[in-house]
Design an enzyme around this catalytic site. Structure first.
Site, mmCIF file in Angstrom:
data_model
loop_
_atom_site.group_PDB
_atom_site.id
_atom_site.type_symbol
_atom_site.label_atom_id
_atom_site.label_comp_id
_atom_site.label_asym_id
_atom_site.label_seq_id
_atom_site.Cartn_x
_atom_site.Cartn_y
_atom_site.Cartn_z
ATOM 1 N N VAL A 94 -78.000 23.872 59.009
ATOM 2 C CA VAL A 94 -78.978 24.130 57.941
ATOM 3 C C VAL A 94 -80.096 23.096 57.994
ATOM 4 C CG1 VAL A 94 -79.294 24.292 55.443
ATOM 5 C CG2 VAL A 94 -77.280 25.301 56.520
ATOM 6 N N TYR A 95 -79.747 21.850 58.316
ATOM 7 C CA TYR A 95 -80.784 20.832 58.524
ATOM 8 C C TYR A 95 -81.730 21.277 59.643
ATOM 9 C CZ TYR A 95 -82.934 16.763 60.673
ATOM 10 O OH TYR A 95 -83.834 15.902 61.250
ATOM 11 N N GLY A 96 -81.167 21.709 60.770
ATOM 12 C CA GLY A 96 -82.002 22.165 61.876
ATOM 13 C C GLY A 96 -82.867 23.346 61.487
ATOM 14 N N SER B 171 -84.153 23.860 58.549
ATOM 15 C CA SER B 171 -85.284 23.356 57.762
ATOM 16 C C SER B 171 -86.366 22.785 58.665
ATOM 17 C CB SER B 171 -84.810 22.301 56.759
ATOM 18 O OG SER B 171 -84.424 21.090 57.397
#
Length: 281
Positions: free
Chosen positions: A154-156, A158
């Site tokens: 999920v970080y990636g 974003s």
């Protein structure tokens, strides 16, 4: 508003994420090497004290806050100089966790800081840059935008969203004199992997431990031992922006010894996809 002749002559920078890491290094480098007026954006005035002591103008601001508050705070700061030449979006944090472990609220929070924050800042400064017919925006995404990595999906996402919006804005704003550069750094020796910058999804699903536990231990070992020097990265970016001809600023910059490998993996996946492409449908 009264602006001195000295302020008119000096370039004006806004740098988010200026309380630590690459953002802080960029803010300090712009002040020291360019004698720039640097508005250093961070969550608290206390966290911004080191850059304030070095000559930056602190702007306590949560980029994940409401758009109208972000715009109002930034414009109030810039009203003292009446212009904006460079925006550096460097604020962000790492959210760890499997995709299934990540809640909606956790996903929204990381997108608020890593994607919507930069978007709010860009919308705030672009009208001024368009009127002036010049300006530079540096969006710091990161090599995780190239590929979905376990434990940071999920970080990636974003950061991939920021990269895609940056590439679109490049085509939209370049004819208007605004140069937009996507910066893809690898791993640098910053607090990014330390507590406070590296958050963990609240839910833990044991089935994923065999995959994720070694990756988390690897991040623990990497913390403080990253190959890149943030001061050298900052110097490279400031030198890039200081060029007389904005057209010499590239649309994409890879920073760090480990960044090209991530780009190579992305190219390899594209080549693999071409072997299975079906174009006669």
């Amino acid at each position: 508003m009264f602006v001195t002749f000295d302020e008119v002559q000096r370039p004006v920078w806004v740098v988010t994420g200026a309380s630590s890491g690459v953002g802080q290094a960029i803010a300090l480098e712009a002040v020291q090497s360019l004698n720039a007026i640097v508005f250093a954006v961070g969550r608290t005035e206390e966290a911004l004290q080191p850059v304030a002591d070095a000559g930056c103008r602190p702007v306590p601001l949560n980029v994940a806050g409401p758009a109208e508050d972000v715009t109002a705070s930034l414009m109030a700061a810039l009203s003292s100089v009446g212009k904006i030449d460079v925006l550096v979006n460097a604020a962000g944090y790492l959210l760890e966790g499997a995709v299934e472990e990540t809640s909606d609220d956790e996903a929204l929070d990381v997108f608020q800081t890593n994607f919507f924050g930069p978007l709010r800042l860009m919308r705030a400064v672009l009208p001024h840059m368009r009127r002036a017919g010049h300006g530079v925006i540096l969006n710091v995404a990161g090599v995780d935008a190239y590929e979905g990595k376990p434990n940071a999906g999920v970080y990636g996402a974003s950061k991939a969203a920021l990269a895609a919006a940056t590439e679109a804005l490049q085509r939209e704003a370049d004819p208007l004199g605004v140069r937009v550069c996507l910066v893809q750094p690898g791993h640098f020796r910053t607090p990014f992997l330390a507590r406070g910058h590296r958050l963990r999804a609240g839910e833990t699903i044991p089935d994923y431990d065999a995959v994720l536990a070694p990756l988390r231990r690897g991040l623990n070992d990497l913390n403080g031992a990253q190959p890149g020097d943030p001061r050298r990265a900052a110097r490279a970016l400031v030198d890039l922006v200081a060029r007389d001809d904005l057209r010499q600023i590239p649309f994409l910059v890879l920073l760090g010894s480990d960044a090209p490998a991530a780009a190579d993996r992305a190219r390899a996946r594209l080549e693999q996809a071409r072997r299975y492409e079906q174009t006669d449908l």
